[in-house]
Design an enzyme around this catalytic site. Structure first.
Site, short mmCIF file in Angstrom:
data_model
loop_
_atom_site.label_atom_id
_atom_site.label_comp_id
_atom_site.label_asym_id
_atom_site.label_seq_id
_atom_site.Cartn_x
_atom_site.Cartn_y
_atom_site.Cartn_z
N ALA A 153 35.38 5.10 -10.78
CA ALA A 153 34.88 6.31 -9.95
C ALA A 153 33.37 5.72 -10.10
CB ALA A 153 35.39 7.45 -10.72
N LYS A 154 32.89 6.31 -9.32
CA LYS A 154 31.16 5.91 -9.25
C LYS A 154 30.69 7.38 -9.94
CE LYS A 154 27.83 4.07 -6.32
NZ LYS A 154 27.28 3.16 -7.18
N ILE A 155 30.88 7.66 -11.09
CA ILE A 155 30.40 8.78 -11.87
C ILE A 155 29.04 8.73 -12.17
CG2 ILE A 155 30.93 10.24 -13.94
CD1 ILE A 155 33.79 8.99 -13.84
N TYR A 159 26.43 6.18 -15.15
CA TYR A 159 25.51 4.95 -15.17
C TYR A 159 24.38 4.80 -16.22
CZ TYR A 159 27.29 3.47 -10.65
OH TYR A 159 27.97 2.67 -9.83
#
Ligand code: PMP
Length: 312
Positions: A153-155, A159
């Site tokens: 998931a690009k949470i 990052y």
């Protein structure tokens, strides 16, 4: 600077798209996002958004992992994006940033029982790494794990892992970081997937090695097989395989395709961009700008009378 944003279900002036310092997503990183590029084709006077639907499909997958139930389909988000860029009227390469976040202004870490909002903005954007060939360093930071912070998931909050790796790499004099999994296999760059070439085979870590399931990664695999007739393997990669690789590249929407010419002060192959990476790079730039007609279906034109969206 953009003039508009999609915010609270409508396109508004960018200065009206503001969130509170109490917003859950701001405090706890409970959001997910995408990075999408659109390429200006000056001959056709057309702006092509690359792999638009695929990005929104991944966006919705990320949102599901975060227990969000967004009231949009990928198709609808794609239409909104095209409309937003048309309003901006961009005639240059553009970067599009959709973000979904837990919007309630409350204290307490959780995912459930919170209101979700979607926002989108788009801005002119050139290169991400200011070079065509990168010196990468293996990071002392390890990649987040699927059972702690899922990399699939690009949470937004996740990052911080990329930020630690990227800053360490740059402060140590490298252009980019290569991050290993907890068990020491190569995972990816700070915000890019990685490929190496060994004996004419293109090799990349499998999706179970805590990578983001990159859209550019998939494009590299398809172009390598289809256009270069190259064998492609998705398998774990050891750190020292990086040192004996013939060629290596980083790829992603932001970085596009960049040759890794040195890793940990060792030249990769000749220490210059190699033939396979060069071929993939050239193909990629033709495809994204809508110049490779065979792959025009991957590009969504912005300036048409009726929205005509690329189908996956
Ligand atoms: N890995 C990470 C951690 C990223 O942030 C990105 C950029 N989205 C990528 C890989 C490349 O993914 P994509 O090709 O879909 O942009």
């Amino acid at each position: 600077m953009p003039q508009y944003a999609f915010f609270k279900s409508q396109i508004v002036p960018i200065e009206d798209a503001k969130i509170s310092i109490m917003a859950h997503g701001f405090n706890y990183g409970t959001g997910c996002f995408e990075g999408i590029r659109a390429y200006w084709n000056s001959i056709e006077e057309q702006l092509y958004v690359f792999k638009l639907l695929e990005h929104y499909e991944r966006f919705l997958n990320s949102s599901r992992i975060l227990l969000m139930d967004l009231p949009f389909t990928a198709q609808r988000l794609a239409e909104i994006t095209v409309e937003l860029i048309r309003r901006e009227g961009y005639r240059e390469d553009t970067y599009i940033r959709p973000v979904a976040y837990k919007a309630d202004e409350v204290i307490g870490v959780r995912l459930h029982g919170l209101r979700d909002e979607v926002a989108i903005f788009a801005m002119p954007f050139g290169r991400y790494i200011e070079t065509d060939s990168a010196h990468a360093g293996v990071s002392s930071w390890r990649r987040i794990d699927d059972n702690s912070v899922p990399a699939r998931a690009k949470i937004t909050g996740a990052y911080i892992n990329s930020a630690f790796a990227k800053t360490e790499a740059v402060l140590n004099g490298y252009d980019e970081a290569i991050v290993l999994t907890q068990d020491g296999h190569v995972s990816e760059g700070s915000a890019e997937n990685i490929f190496i070439v060994r004996d004419g085979v293109l090799i990349t870590p499998p999706i179970t090695d805590n990578i983001l399931e990159g859209i550019t990664r998939k494009v590299m695999i398809e172009l390598a097989r289809e256009e270069l007739s190259l064998p492609v393997m998705e398998r774990p990669i050891d750190r020292t395989e990086l040192y004996v690789a013939d060629e290596a590249l980083l790829c992603g929407t932001g970085v596009q395709v960049v040759a890794i010419t040195h890793i940990d002060h060792r030249p990769v192959g000749t220490g210059m961009i190699g033939p396979i990476v060069k071929a993939l790079r050239d193909l990629y730039f033709d495809v994204v700008r809508g110049k490779a007609r065979k792959y025009l279906g991957w590009c969504t034109p912005v300036y048409v009378n009726v929205p005509e969206l690329a189908v996956a």
